[in-house]
Design a protein around this motif. Structure first.
Motif, mmCIF file in Angstrom:
data_model
loop_
_atom_site.group_PDB
_atom_site.id
_atom_site.type_symbol
_atom_site.label_atom_id
_atom_site.label_comp_id
_atom_site.label_asym_id
_atom_site.label_seq_id
_atom_site.Cartn_x
_atom_site.Cartn_y
_atom_site.Cartn_z
ATOM 1 N N UNK A 172 0.822 -1.212 0.000
ATOM 2 C CA UNK A 172 0.000 0.000 0.000
ATOM 3 C C UNK A 172 0.859 1.267 0.000
ATOM 4 N N UNK A 173 2.070 1.168 0.542
ATOM 5 C CA UNK A 173 2.980 2.313 0.513
ATOM 6 C C UNK A 173 3.725 2.366 -0.812
ATOM 7 N N UNK A 174 4.113 1.192 -1.329
ATOM 8 C CA UNK A 174 4.976 1.145 -2.508
ATOM 9 C C UNK A 174 4.245 1.441 -3.811
ATOM 10 N N UNK A 180 3.694 6.945 -9.315
ATOM 11 C CA UNK A 180 4.254 8.293 -9.414
ATOM 12 C C UNK A 180 5.597 8.350 -10.107
ATOM 13 N N UNK A 181 6.069 7.215 -10.641
ATOM 14 C CA UNK A 181 7.285 7.245 -11.434
ATOM 15 C C UNK A 181 8.482 6.512 -10.887
ATOM 16 N N UNK A 182 8.360 5.859 -9.719
ATOM 17 C CA UNK A 182 9.502 5.117 -9.179
ATOM 18 C C UNK A 182 9.782 3.887 -10.038
ATOM 19 N N UNK A 183 11.053 3.661 -10.338
ATOM 20 C CA UNK A 183 11.475 2.507 -11.137
ATOM 21 C C UNK A 183 11.862 1.314 -10.281
ATOM 22 N N UNK A 184 12.333 1.584 -9.069
ATOM 23 C CA UNK A 184 12.810 0.549 -8.153
ATOM 24 C C UNK A 184 12.281 0.877 -6.767
ATOM 25 N N UNK A 185 11.854 -0.147 -6.031
ATOM 26 C CA UNK A 185 11.399 0.039 -4.655
ATOM 27 C C UNK A 185 12.461 -0.507 -3.713
ATOM 28 N N UNK A 204 6.365 -4.579 -7.842
ATOM 29 C CA UNK A 204 5.091 -3.875 -7.808
ATOM 30 C C UNK A 204 4.975 -3.160 -9.144
ATOM 31 N N UNK A 205 4.091 -3.670 -9.993
ATOM 32 C CA UNK A 205 4.063 -3.186 -11.366
ATOM 33 C C UNK A 205 5.381 -3.526 -12.030
ATOM 34 N N UNK A 206 6.009 -2.526 -12.622
ATOM 35 C CA UNK A 206 7.282 -2.749 -13.307
ATOM 36 C C UNK A 206 8.485 -2.645 -12.371
#
Length: 270
Positions: A172-174, A180-185, A204-206
Motif C-alpha cells: 500500500x505504501x509502494x 508516481x514514477x519510481x522505477x525501483x522500490x 510492484x508493477x514494473x
C-alpha cells in the motif's frame, strides 16, 4: 571469511528477528563465510537523530572491537548508516553501510528510487543520505510504514497471517510510488528487507523490490575479496583519513567509562 553484522535491534526483545536474520544471512553466504549478528541494547527506539547518534557510538566501538577480534568486515545493518564514515576512519577492514550499498545498487537498476522506510521520522535522513552518496536526484519518493520493530516479531516467528498483513502494508505504501514514477522500490531498513527477502522476484508493477539484507552481505563479501586481491581501502585523504591511535583510544575510553565525575553542570547549577 568472518563478517560482523551490527544490528540496531535488541537480541532479547526481537529474538525471532535476530535468529531469522542470522540464519538467512548464513544461508545465502558464500561457502566459508560466517556472519555473526550482534544487537544493541537498548535498541534504536524513540526514533530520531539522538537515538541514531547513540546507537552509532556503540556501533563504532563494536566495529573497532570486531577488527581487533579478527573479523574480516563489518556491516552496519541499519539503513540510515549512522557512524559509517567514522567507523571507516577507525578500522582497516571493510565497513559496509546497508543504506550506502543498497542505494548504489538500486541506482544501477532504475532511474527513480522509491524508499519504503520504517517510520516517517526517517524521511529527511534518507534524503540526506541521497545527498551524501551523490544520489539526491535519484530518490523520488520516501514514505514510512509507521511500524515498530516489534510489529515484525510475529512475522519472523512464523505467523504467516502476520507476514501477509505486513507485506500488504508494504504494498500500500509502494504502489503509489510506482504510479508516481519510481522505477525501483527499496525497503529502507533490514526489517522490511528481510521480510520480503523470501519473496522471489517481487515486483510492484514494473518496479523490482531490492533485498537490502542480501545486497549488504554480498557487498561485504565483495569488498573483502577485493581488499585481499589488491589491498583496496577507502581514500585516506580528506574524505576518510585514518584516525590516529590517540583519537581511537580517547573514543573507546569515553564509551567504556563515560564522562567521569566532571560534567559541565552539576545538579542544581545554572
Amino acid at each position: 571469511m568472518r563478517i560482523f553484522w551490527q544490528s540496531f535491534i535488541d537480541h532479547t526483545t526481537s529474538a525471532a528477528y535476530m535468529t531469522r536474520l542470522q540464519d538467512y544471512l548464513n544461508a545465502i553466504a558464500e561457502p566459508g563465510t560466517v556472519i555473526e549478528v550482534h544487537g544493541i541494547s537498548p535498541p534504536d527506539r524513540s526514533f530520531g537523530r539522538l537515538s541514531e547518534f547513540r546507537c552509532a557510538i556503540l556501533a563504532i566501538d563494536n566495529g573497532i572491537a570486531a577488527e581487533e577480534a579478527g573479523y574480516d568486515a563489518v556491516v552496519l545493518g541499519h539503513f540510515q548508516d549512522p557512524g559509517l564514515l567514522e567507523l571507516k576512519s577507525a578500522v582497516s577492514i571493510p565497513v559496509i553501510g546497508t543504506g550506502e550499498a543498497t542505494l548504489h545498487f538500486a541506482a544501477q537498476q532504475g532511474r527513480h528510487l522509491g524508499l519504503v522506510t520504517l517510520d516517517d521520522v526517517f524521511r529527511t535522513m534518507h534524503f540526506e543520505q541521497g545527498d551524501l552518496y551523490g544520489l539526491s536526484g535519484r530518490i523520488s519518493h520516501v514514505a514510512g510504514l509507521n511500524a515498530d520493530p516489534s510489529d515484525f516479531s510475529a512475522c519472523f516467528a512464523g505467523d504467516l497471517d502476520a507476514k501477509a498483513r505486513m507485506i500488504e502494508a508494504f504494498r500500500l505504501v509502494a504502489e503509489p510510488m510506482v504510479a508516481g514514477g519510481a522505477d525501483v522500490i527499496v525497503p529502507a531498513g533490514v526489517l522490511p528487507g528481510l521480510l520480503i527477502g523470501s519473496e522471489h522476484g517481487l515486483c510492484f508493477g514494473h518496479a523490482p523490490v531490492v533485498n537490502c539484507a542480501a545486497v549488504a552481505l554480498k557487498s561485504a563479501e565483495m569488498h573483502v575479496r577485493l581488499q585481499a586481491l589488491n589491498g583496496f581501502e577507502p581514500s585516506r585523504g580528506p574524505f576518510c583519513a585514518k584516525a590516529p591511535p590517540q583519537a581511537i583510544a580517547d573514543f573507546r575510553k569515553l564509551v567504556a567509562e563515560g564522562r567521569g565525575a566532571s560534567p559541565l553542570l552539576r545538579p542544581g547549577q545554572r
